[in-house]
Design a protein around this motif. Structure first.
Motif, PDB file in Angstrom:
ATOM      1  N   LEU A   1       0.760  -1.262  -0.176  1.00 16.91           N
ATOM      2  CA  LEU A   1       0.170   0.089   0.139  1.00 16.91           C
ATOM      3  C   LEU A   1       0.814   1.286   0.009  1.00 16.91           C
ATOM      4  O   LEU A   1       0.269   2.170  -0.572  1.00 16.91           O
ATOM      5  N   PHE A   2       1.991   1.192   0.693  1.00 17.53           N
ATOM      6  CA  PHE A   2       2.910   2.409   0.550  1.00 17.53           C
ATOM      7  C   PHE A   2       3.566   2.625  -0.718  1.00 17.53           C
ATOM      8  O   PHE A   2       3.423   3.572  -1.175  1.00 17.53           O
ATOM      9  N   ALA A   3       3.785   1.477  -1.483  1.00 12.65           N
ATOM     10  CA  ALA A   3       4.204   1.626  -2.870  1.00 12.65           C
ATOM     11  C   ALA A   3       3.355   2.508  -3.722  1.00 12.65           C
ATOM     12  O   ALA A   3       3.471   3.060  -4.508  1.00 12.65           O
ATOM     13  N   PHE A   4       1.978   1.930  -3.578  1.00 11.40           N
ATOM     14  CA  PHE A   4       0.742   2.259  -4.367  1.00 11.40           C
ATOM     15  C   PHE A   4       0.583   3.750  -4.056  1.00 11.40           C
ATOM     16  O   PHE A   4       0.091   4.618  -4.805  1.00 11.40           O
ATOM     17  N   ALA A   5       0.743   4.046  -3.100  1.00 13.74           N
ATOM     18  CA  ALA A   5       0.735   5.628  -2.129  1.00 13.74           C
ATOM     19  C   ALA A   5       1.567   6.348  -3.039  1.00 13.74           C
ATOM     20  O   ALA A   5       1.306   7.617  -3.391  1.00 13.74           O
ATOM     21  N   CYS A   6       2.854   5.836  -3.380  1.00 14.29           N
ATOM     22  CA  CYS A   6       3.893   6.653  -3.878  1.00 14.29           C
ATOM     23  C   CYS A   6       3.563   6.720  -5.595  1.00 14.29           C
ATOM     24  O   CYS A   6       3.761   7.777  -5.821  1.00 14.29           O
ATOM     25  N   TRP A   7       2.726   5.881  -6.163  1.00 14.26           N
ATOM     26  CA  TRP A   7       2.315   5.859  -7.408  1.00 14.26           C
ATOM     27  C   TRP A   7       1.161   7.046  -7.559  1.00 14.26           C
ATOM     28  O   TRP A   7       1.417   7.985  -8.172  1.00 14.26           O
ATOM     29  N   ILE A   8       0.503   7.081  -6.703  1.00 14.28           N
ATOM     30  CA  ILE A   8      -0.622   7.983  -6.510  1.00 14.28           C
ATOM     31  C   ILE A   8      -0.233   9.425  -6.338  1.00 14.28           C
ATOM     32  O   ILE A   8      -0.433  10.207  -6.965  1.00 14.28           O
ATOM     33  N   TRP A   9       0.969   9.533  -5.490  1.00 13.31           N
ATOM     34  CA  TRP A   9       1.794  10.756  -5.366  1.00 13.31           C
ATOM     35  C   TRP A   9       2.394  11.415  -6.717  1.00 13.31           C
ATOM     36  O   TRP A   9       2.349  12.675  -6.626  1.00 13.31           O
ATOM     37  N   ASN A  10       2.912  10.322  -7.357  1.00 12.33           N
ATOM     38  CA  ASN A  10       3.674  10.806  -8.243  1.00 12.33           C
ATOM     39  C   ASN A  10       2.970  11.290  -9.479  1.00 12.33           C
ATOM     40  O   ASN A  10       3.013  12.132 -10.161  1.00 12.33           O
ATOM     41  N   TYR A  11       1.753  10.740  -9.247  1.00 15.39           N
ATOM     42  CA  TYR A  11       0.365  11.170 -10.336  1.00 15.39           C
ATOM     43  C   TYR A  11      -0.046  12.490 -10.048  1.00 15.39           C
ATOM     44  O   TYR A  11       0.014  13.618 -10.602  1.00 15.39           O
ATOM     45  N   TYR A  12      -0.722  12.501  -8.926  1.00 13.37           N
ATOM     46  CA  TYR A  12      -1.559  13.819  -8.384  1.00 13.37           C
ATOM     47  C   TYR A  12      -0.456  14.762  -7.667  1.00 13.37           C
ATOM     48  O   TYR A  12      -0.594  16.156  -8.238  1.00 13.37           O
ATOM     49  N   GLY A  13       0.389  14.480  -6.767  1.00 11.02           N
ATOM     50  CA  GLY A  13       1.126  15.313  -5.999  1.00 11.02           C
ATOM     51  C   GLY A  13       2.269  15.963  -6.716  1.00 11.02           C
ATOM     52  O   GLY A  13       2.164  17.326  -7.043  1.00 11.02           O
ATOM     53  N   VAL A  14       2.927  15.261  -7.631  1.00  6.34           N
ATOM     54  CA  VAL A  14       3.973  15.636  -8.377  1.00  6.34           C
ATOM     55  C   VAL A  14       3.537  16.554  -9.543  1.00  6.34           C
ATOM     56  O   VAL A  14       4.028  17.696  -9.658  1.00  6.34           O
ATOM     57  N   ASN A  15       2.384  16.049 -10.150  1.00 10.20           N
ATOM     58  CA  ASN A  15       1.717  16.824 -11.235  1.00 10.20           C
ATOM     59  C   ASN A  15       0.991  18.063 -10.873  1.00 10.20           C
ATOM     60  O   ASN A  15       1.272  19.291 -11.422  1.00 10.20           O
ATOM     61  N   ILE A  16       0.458  18.423  -9.676  1.00 11.37           N
ATOM     62  CA  ILE A  16      -0.080  19.556  -9.023  1.00 11.37           C
ATOM     63  C   ILE A  16       0.889  20.496  -8.431  1.00 11.37           C
ATOM     64  O   ILE A  16       0.737  21.680  -8.366  1.00 11.37           O
ATOM     65  N   LEU A  17       1.407  19.758  -7.530  1.00 11.05           N
ATOM     66  CA  LEU A  17       2.224  20.606  -6.483  1.00 11.05           C
ATOM     67  C   LEU A  17       3.650  20.801  -6.716  1.00 11.05           C
ATOM     68  O   LEU A  17       4.180  21.935  -6.355  1.00 11.05           O
ATOM     69  N   LEU A  18       4.264  19.973  -7.628  1.00 11.32           N
ATOM     70  CA  LEU A  18       5.755  20.200  -8.218  1.00 11.32           C
ATOM     71  C   LEU A  18       5.901  20.873  -9.607  1.00 11.32           C
ATOM     72  O   LEU A  18       5.096  20.123 -10.106  1.00 11.32           O
ATOM     73  N   SER A  19       6.907  21.322  -9.812  1.00 11.19           N
ATOM     74  CA  SER A  19       7.059  21.831 -11.192  1.00 11.19           C
ATOM     75  C   SER A  19       8.494  20.949 -11.582  1.00 11.19           C
ATOM     76  O   SER A  19       9.526  20.632 -10.819  1.00 11.19           O
ATOM     77  N   GLY A  20       8.503  20.793 -12.914  1.00 11.84           N
ATOM     78  CA  GLY A  20       9.636  20.181 -13.597  1.00 11.84           C
ATOM     79  C   GLY A  20       9.432  19.942 -14.895  1.00 11.84           C
ATOM     80  O   GLY A  20       8.489  20.640 -15.438  1.00 11.84           O
ATOM     81  N   LYS A  21      10.241  19.255 -15.474  1.00 14.49           N
ATOM     82  CA  LYS A  21      10.050  19.235 -17.208  1.00 14.49           C
ATOM     83  C   LYS A  21       8.842  18.271 -17.438  1.00 14.49           C
ATOM     84  O   LYS A  21       8.447  18.495 -18.848  1.00 14.49           O
ATOM     85  N   HIS A  22       8.256  17.757 -16.670  1.00 11.36           N
ATOM     86  CA  HIS A  22       7.094  17.106 -16.952  1.00 11.36           C
ATOM     87  C   HIS A  22       5.865  18.004 -16.781  1.00 11.36           C
ATOM     88  O   HIS A  22       4.731  17.273 -16.920  1.00 11.36           O
ATOM     89  N   SER A  23       5.798  19.113 -16.519  1.00 16.08           N
ATOM     90  CA  SER A  23       4.605  19.931 -16.227  1.00 16.08           C
ATOM     91  C   SER A  23       4.040  20.801 -17.311  1.00 16.08           C
ATOM     92  O   SER A  23       3.199  21.708 -17.208  1.00 16.08           O
ATOM     93  N   TYR A  24       4.714  20.425 -18.516  1.00 15.09           N
ATOM     94  CA  TYR A  24       4.252  21.373 -19.674  1.00 15.09           C
ATOM     95  C   TYR A  24       2.955  20.846 -20.210  1.00 15.09           C
ATOM     96  O   TYR A  24       1.974  21.655 -20.744  1.00 15.09           O
ATOM     97  N   ALA A  25       2.392  19.579 -19.728  1.00 17.94           N
ATOM     98  CA  ALA A  25       1.050  19.046 -20.456  1.00 17.94           C
ATOM     99  C   ALA A  25      -0.187  19.663 -19.842  1.00 17.94           C
ATOM    100  O   ALA A  25      -0.969  19.640 -20.235  1.00 17.94           O
ATOM    101  N   GLY A  26       0.289  20.337 -18.642  1.00 22.05           N
ATOM    102  CA  GLY A  26      -0.960  21.121 -17.928  1.00 22.05           C
ATOM    103  C   GLY A  26      -1.849  20.161 -17.130  1.00 22.05           C
ATOM    104  O   GLY A  26      -1.637  18.875 -17.052  1.00 22.05           O
ATOM    105  N   VAL A  27      -2.836  20.528 -16.476  1.00 22.56           N
ATOM    106  CA  VAL A  27      -3.446  19.745 -15.540  1.00 22.56           C
ATOM    107  C   VAL A  27      -4.738  19.153 -16.641  1.00 22.56           C
ATOM    108  O   VAL A  27      -4.937  17.965 -16.646  1.00 22.56           O
TER     109      VAL A  27
END
Length: 360
Positions: A334-360
């Motif tokens: 469950l911790f591993a899947f939580a990391c996957w969820i964070w990588n999708y929602y948290g990283v995309n919405i809260l963090l900026s990087g080279k993967h941020s260009y696609a927009g929400v």
């Protein structure tokens, strides 16, 4: 000709939106059908027996009353329901499923599956229409990713059913979360169909992102199995200790597969998809080399993809080690899947990087 093409694409995008909403309506009907299946199952003999097993003195084997033809009543000792075949294991049979062995419950369960199939086909048509409207892979932003994710999750569930796997007990949880996913996508993540930035115009979009979506959908099914394992294992432990269990909890838990079966199910699902997640990260690195001139730059998305990989690798290693089977391994899954969820929602919405260009 250009105006005609633009009008056609706009019509397809509008059709895609309508199909997604239509699939949500059908999934809602499937949700209620699954609820009805569980309700009728609770009225079955299985539900009554489950309640009877928790009655009586703690630690004592419950008795069963049998009415004879002459009107008398014979009392038989009920054998122990839970026994241990080896250290750390229990000999507990799988439950009969949400329908509880009743014809009405089974009928509503079949209706729920039929509605799920219909909802899946409608949603898949919405994904295809979205792709046709923009003439590219339909997962260029979070909205498209979310819709495709739920489509693949439902498709994986239906594929398991088609393979005669005993997974209909997963239907209610799956449809509930799919409706939640689509609700978030259509309410907060919706993005009008548009072309992608030049960096995303690559065949790697089809390879890398599609495998990421598939892995996430299957990881979700494995996580659902892990959650149910924790509940079922706790229930079996309570029975084994002779503690009283509520009728509602007993009725639900008795119809699920045993804790051992759920543990095995979650492990096999996660183990099967882990190599593909490894390929997803490698494919992303190759694409990064083509697009940005470097294979790895510790971008937030890259970091958390790697963290997710490490978490699942630790889970698989721990699950194969006798001392980490069971609850500890489930928590790690469950911790591993939580990391996957964070990588999708948290990283995309809260963090900026080279993967941020696609927009929400």
């Amino acid at each position: 000709m250009t105006l005609l093409a633009a009008a056609t694409n706009e019509s397809l995008a509008d059709l895609s939106n309508k199909l997604v909403y239509a699939s949500m309506a059908v999934y809602t009907l499937a949700f209620f059908a699954h609820i009805t299946e569980w309700v009728f199952g609770s009225r079955s003999k299985v539900g009554r027996t489950a309640a009877a097993l928790t009655a009586g003195r703690a630690g004592a084997a419950p008795a069963v009353q049998v009415r004879t033809k002459g009107g008398g009543t014979a009392v038989l000792d009920k054998p122990q329901v839970i026994t241990r075949s080896a250290a750390g294991t229990r000999d507990v049979p799988d439950g009969p499923g949400a329908a509880g062995g009743t014809e009405k419950g089974d009928l509503y369960g079949r209706i729920a599956v039929s509605l799920t199939v219909l909802g899946f086909l409608i949603e898949a048509a919405g994904v295809v229409s979205r792709a046709m409207s923009v003439q590219r892979a339909p997962w260029g932003n979070m909205y498209e990713f979310s819709v495709t994710f739920s489509t693949v999750a439902v498709g994986a569930y239906l594929a398991l059913l088609a393979l005669k796997k005993n997974v209909r007990w997963l239907g209610l949880i799956l449809i509930t979360t799919v409706l939640l996913d689509l609700g978030i996508a259509t309410t907060w993540l919706y993005t009008a169909s548009d072309q992608l930035v030049p960096a995303l115009h690559s065949y790697w979009l089809w390879i890398h992102v599609s495998t990421a979506i598939f892995c996430g959908a299957v990881f979700y099914i494995g996580a659902a199995g892990a959650v149910l394992y924790l509940f079922r294992d706790s229930y079996e432990s309570h029975l084994e200790a002779g503690r009283t269990v509520g009728r509602f909890r007993s009725s639900v838990m008795e119809r699920l597969p045993s804790a051992a079966s759920l543990d095995k199910f979650s492990y096999r699902i996660n183990a099967a998809v882990f190599p593909l997640w490894t390929f997803t990260i490698v494919a992303g690195a190759i694409w990064a080399g083509d697009a940005w001139g470097r294979y790895w730059g510790w971008d937030p998305k890259e970091v958390w993809s790697f963290v997710t990989w490490v978490a699942y690798a630790c889970y698989l290693h721990a699950r194969a080690t006798a001392g980490w089977k069971g609850r500890k391994a489930a928590y790690l899954a469950l911790f591993a899947f939580a990391c996957w969820i964070w990588n999708y929602y948290g990283v995309n919405i809260l963090l900026s990087g080279k993967h941020s260009y696609a927009g929400v």
